[in-house]
Design a protein around this motif. Structure first.
Motif, PDB file in Angstrom:
ATOM      1  N   MET A  80      -2.920 -19.224  12.941  1.00 30.77           N
ATOM      2  CA  MET A  80      -3.999 -19.250  11.977  1.00 30.77           C
ATOM      3  C   MET A  80      -5.059 -18.231  12.397  1.00 30.77           C
ATOM      4  SD  MET A  80      -6.455 -22.412  10.887  1.00 30.77           S
ATOM      5  CE  MET A  80      -6.214 -22.666   9.150  1.00 30.77           C
ATOM      6  N   ASN A  81      -5.558 -17.487  11.426  1.00 33.70           N
ATOM      7  CA  ASN A  81      -6.646 -16.560  11.697  1.00 33.70           C
ATOM      8  C   ASN A  81      -7.916 -17.342  12.005  1.00 33.70           C
ATOM      9  OD1 ASN A  81      -5.259 -14.107  11.266  1.00 33.70           O
ATOM     10  ND2 ASN A  81      -5.451 -14.359   9.065  1.00 33.70           N
ATOM     11  N   GLU A  82      -8.729 -16.804  12.861  1.00 31.35           N
ATOM     12  CA  GLU A  82      -9.962 -17.470  13.229  1.00 31.35           C
ATOM     13  C   GLU A  82     -10.961 -17.378  12.074  1.00 31.35           C
ATOM     14  OE1 GLU A  82     -11.652 -16.414  16.974  1.00 31.35           O
ATOM     15  OE2 GLU A  82      -9.681 -16.107  17.874  1.00 31.35           O
ATOM     16  N   PRO A  83     -11.515 -18.498  11.655  1.00 30.15           N
ATOM     17  CA  PRO A  83     -12.466 -18.488  10.535  1.00 30.15           C
ATOM     18  C   PRO A  83     -13.646 -17.546  10.749  1.00 30.15           C
ATOM     19  CG  PRO A  83     -11.782 -20.724  11.004  1.00 30.15           C
ATOM     20  CD  PRO A  83     -11.213 -19.858  12.100  1.00 30.15           C
ATOM     21  N   ALA A 112     -13.730 -14.743  12.432  1.00 34.34           N
ATOM     22  CA  ALA A 112     -13.280 -13.360  12.257  1.00 34.34           C
ATOM     23  C   ALA A 112     -13.094 -13.038  10.778  1.00 34.34           C
ATOM     24  CB  ALA A 112     -11.977 -13.125  13.017  1.00 34.34           C
ATOM     25  N   VAL A 113     -12.542 -13.979  10.037  1.00 34.71           N
ATOM     26  CA  VAL A 113     -12.360 -13.790   8.599  1.00 34.71           C
ATOM     27  C   VAL A 113     -13.718 -13.672   7.920  1.00 34.71           C
ATOM     28  CG1 VAL A 113     -11.539 -14.882   6.467  1.00 34.71           C
ATOM     29  CG2 VAL A 113     -10.098 -14.891   8.515  1.00 34.71           C
ATOM     30  N   ASP A 114     -14.659 -14.524   8.289  1.00 33.50           N
ATOM     31  CA  ASP A 114     -15.995 -14.473   7.700  1.00 33.50           C
ATOM     32  C   ASP A 114     -16.670 -13.130   7.966  1.00 33.50           C
ATOM     33  OD1 ASP A 114     -15.698 -17.028   6.676  1.00 33.50           O
ATOM     34  OD2 ASP A 114     -16.771 -17.983   8.329  1.00 33.50           O
ATOM     35  N   ASP A 115     -16.511 -12.610   9.179  1.00 31.55           N
ATOM     36  CA  ASP A 115     -17.076 -11.301   9.503  1.00 31.55           C
ATOM     37  C   ASP A 115     -16.438 -10.208   8.661  1.00 31.55           C
ATOM     38  OD1 ASP A 115     -18.762 -12.408  11.396  1.00 31.55           O
ATOM     39  OD2 ASP A 115     -17.516 -11.822  13.116  1.00 31.55           O
ATOM     40  N   LEU A 116     -15.130 -10.285   8.484  1.00 29.05           N
ATOM     41  CA  LEU A 116     -14.394  -9.279   7.718  1.00 29.05           C
ATOM     42  C   LEU A 116     -14.847  -9.220   6.270  1.00 29.05           C
ATOM     43  CD1 LEU A 116     -11.989  -7.255   7.625  1.00 29.05           C
ATOM     44  CD2 LEU A 116     -10.570  -9.203   6.984  1.00 29.05           C
ATOM     45  N   ILE A 117     -15.092 -10.364   5.659  1.00 28.33           N
ATOM     46  CA  ILE A 117     -15.413 -10.393   4.233  1.00 28.33           C
ATOM     47  C   ILE A 117     -16.907 -10.544   3.948  1.00 28.33           C
ATOM     48  CG2 ILE A 117     -13.120 -11.273   3.646  1.00 28.33           C
ATOM     49  CD1 ILE A 117     -14.416 -14.035   3.201  1.00 28.33           C
ATOM     50  N   ALA A 118     -17.733 -10.423   4.961  1.00 28.96           N
ATOM     51  CA  ALA A 118     -19.175 -10.645   4.808  1.00 28.96           C
ATOM     52  C   ALA A 118     -19.800  -9.786   3.714  1.00 28.96           C
ATOM     53  CB  ALA A 118     -19.882 -10.404   6.139  1.00 28.96           C
ATOM     54  N   ASP A 119     -19.350  -8.550   3.561  1.00 32.87           N
ATOM     55  CA  ASP A 119     -19.969  -7.640   2.597  1.00 32.87           C
ATOM     56  C   ASP A 119     -19.361  -7.714   1.197  1.00 32.87           C
ATOM     57  OD1 ASP A 119     -21.744  -6.735   4.508  1.00 32.87           O
ATOM     58  OD2 ASP A 119     -20.441  -5.086   5.131  1.00 32.87           O
ATOM     59  N   LEU A 120     -18.325  -8.511   1.018  1.00 32.68           N
ATOM     60  CA  LEU A 120     -17.726  -8.639  -0.309  1.00 32.68           C
ATOM     61  C   LEU A 120     -18.656  -9.421  -1.230  1.00 32.68           C
ATOM     62  CD1 LEU A 120     -13.950  -9.560   0.171  1.00 32.68           C
ATOM     63  CD2 LEU A 120     -14.876  -7.511  -0.867  1.00 32.68           C
ATOM     64  N   PRO A 121     -18.701  -9.044  -2.504  1.00 32.09           N
ATOM     65  CA  PRO A 121     -19.456  -9.850  -3.465  1.00 32.09           C
ATOM     66  C   PRO A 121     -18.721 -11.162  -3.729  1.00 32.09           C
ATOM     67  CG  PRO A 121     -18.335  -8.061  -4.587  1.00 32.09           C
ATOM     68  CD  PRO A 121     -18.117  -7.855  -3.114  1.00 32.09           C
ATOM     69  N   GLU A 122     -19.386 -12.103  -4.335  1.00 28.43           N
ATOM     70  CA  GLU A 122     -18.756 -13.394  -4.636  1.00 28.43           C
ATOM     71  C   GLU A 122     -17.544 -13.235  -5.551  1.00 28.43           C
ATOM     72  OE1 GLU A 122     -19.293 -16.401  -3.181  1.00 28.43           O
ATOM     73  OE2 GLU A 122     -20.574 -15.192  -1.910  1.00 28.43           O
ATOM     74  N   THR A 162     -11.634  -3.395   1.700  1.00 30.00           N
ATOM     75  CA  THR A 162     -11.951  -4.276   2.824  1.00 30.00           C
ATOM     76  C   THR A 162     -10.769  -4.382   3.781  1.00 30.00           C
ATOM     77  OG1 THR A 162     -13.544  -5.550   1.547  1.00 30.00           O
ATOM     78  CG2 THR A 162     -12.593  -6.639   3.463  1.00 30.00           C
ATOM     79  N   MET A 163      -9.575  -4.499   3.214  1.00 27.18           N
ATOM     80  CA  MET A 163      -8.380  -4.689   4.029  1.00 27.18           C
ATOM     81  C   MET A 163      -7.692  -3.379   4.413  1.00 27.18           C
ATOM     82  SD  MET A 163      -8.502  -7.851   4.448  1.00 27.18           S
ATOM     83  CE  MET A 163      -6.968  -8.070   5.318  1.00 27.18           C
ATOM     84  N   ARG A 164      -8.209  -2.267   3.882  1.00 28.23           N
ATOM     85  CA  ARG A 164      -7.647  -0.934   4.138  1.00 28.23           C
ATOM     86  C   ARG A 164      -6.186  -0.843   3.726  1.00 28.23           C
ATOM     87  NH1 ARG A 164     -10.617   1.085   9.676  1.00 28.23           N
ATOM     88  NH2 ARG A 164     -12.699   0.538   8.969  1.00 28.23           N
ATOM     89  N   VAL A 165      -5.950  -1.321   2.502  1.00 27.38           N
ATOM     90  CA  VAL A 165      -4.622  -1.235   1.892  1.00 27.38           C
ATOM     91  C   VAL A 165      -4.789  -0.648   0.494  1.00 27.38           C
ATOM     92  CG1 VAL A 165      -3.707  -3.220   3.183  1.00 27.38           C
ATOM     93  CG2 VAL A 165      -4.715  -3.587   0.931  1.00 27.38           C
ATOM     94  N   LYS A 166      -3.676  -0.347  -0.143  1.00 25.96           N
ATOM     95  CA  LYS A 166      -3.707   0.151  -1.519  1.00 25.96           C
ATOM     96  C   LYS A 166      -3.937  -1.007  -2.480  1.00 25.96           C
ATOM     97  CE  LYS A 166      -0.669   4.010  -0.613  1.00 25.96           C
ATOM     98  NZ  LYS A 166       0.592   4.678  -0.949  1.00 25.96           N
ATOM     99  N   ARG A 171     -10.877 -15.778   1.182  1.00 25.37           N
ATOM    100  CA  ARG A 171     -11.036 -16.298   2.538  1.00 25.37           C
ATOM    101  C   ARG A 171      -9.915 -17.282   2.861  1.00 25.37           C
ATOM    102  NH1 ARG A 171     -13.181 -20.681   5.289  1.00 25.37           N
ATOM    103  NH2 ARG A 171     -14.270 -20.151   7.207  1.00 25.37           N
ATOM    104  N   GLU A 172      -9.657 -18.213   1.952  1.00 23.17           N
ATOM    105  CA  GLU A 172      -8.586 -19.196   2.161  1.00 23.17           C
ATOM    106  C   GLU A 172      -7.230 -18.511   2.272  1.00 23.17           C
ATOM    107  OE1 GLU A 172      -8.859 -22.441   2.871  1.00 23.17           O
ATOM    108  OE2 GLU A 172     -10.992 -21.969   2.949  1.00 23.17           O
ATOM    109  N   PHE A 173      -7.006 -17.503   1.452  1.00 25.42           N
ATOM    110  CA  PHE A 173      -5.761 -16.748   1.516  1.00 25.42           C
ATOM    111  C   PHE A 173      -5.586 -16.114   2.900  1.00 25.42           C
ATOM    112  CE2 PHE A 173      -3.644 -12.589   1.127  1.00 25.42           C
ATOM    113  CZ  PHE A 173      -2.407 -12.991   0.643  1.00 25.42           C
ATOM    114  N   LEU A 174      -6.646 -15.513   3.435  1.00 23.77           N
ATOM    115  CA  LEU A 174      -6.565 -14.890   4.752  1.00 23.77           C
ATOM    116  C   LEU A 174      -6.313 -15.926   5.842  1.00 23.77           C
ATOM    117  CD1 LEU A 174      -9.410 -12.244   4.509  1.00 23.77           C
ATOM    118  CD2 LEU A 174      -6.943 -11.844   4.427  1.00 23.77           C
TER     119      LEU A 174
END
Length: 72
Positions: A1-4, A6-16, A26-30, A61-64
């Motif tokens: 399981m990914n650490e919550p 770390a996930v929160d830090d990753l998506i912090a700048d995403l809009p709701e 954000t994920m550096r993918v296409k 977040r839940e998906f990650l």
């Protein structure tokens, strides 16, 4: 399981409500990869019409958090 935290830090700048492109950046993918996650792996989306999709930040977040379980 990914650490919550770390996930929160990753998506912090995403809009709701994020676009496919914002998730991809954000994920550096296409963007096609994000659409694949939606279609094949259950990433929830809200469709507005036929061309506009939005991803709720809490759903992403839940998906990650779940995605690591699928690869364990």
């Amino acid at each position: 399981m990914n650490e919550p935290e770390a996930v929160d830090d990753l998506i912090a700048d995403l809009p709701e409500w994020a676009t496919t492109e914002e998730i991809a950046d954000t994920m550096r993918v296409k963007p096609q990869t994000v659409l694949k996650w939606n279609k094949e792996y259950g990433l929830k989306t809200v469709a507005v019409g036929t061309r506009v999709r939005r991803y709720r930040k809490k759903d992403f977040r839940e998906f990650l958090l779940r995605s690591a379980e699928a690869t364990d």
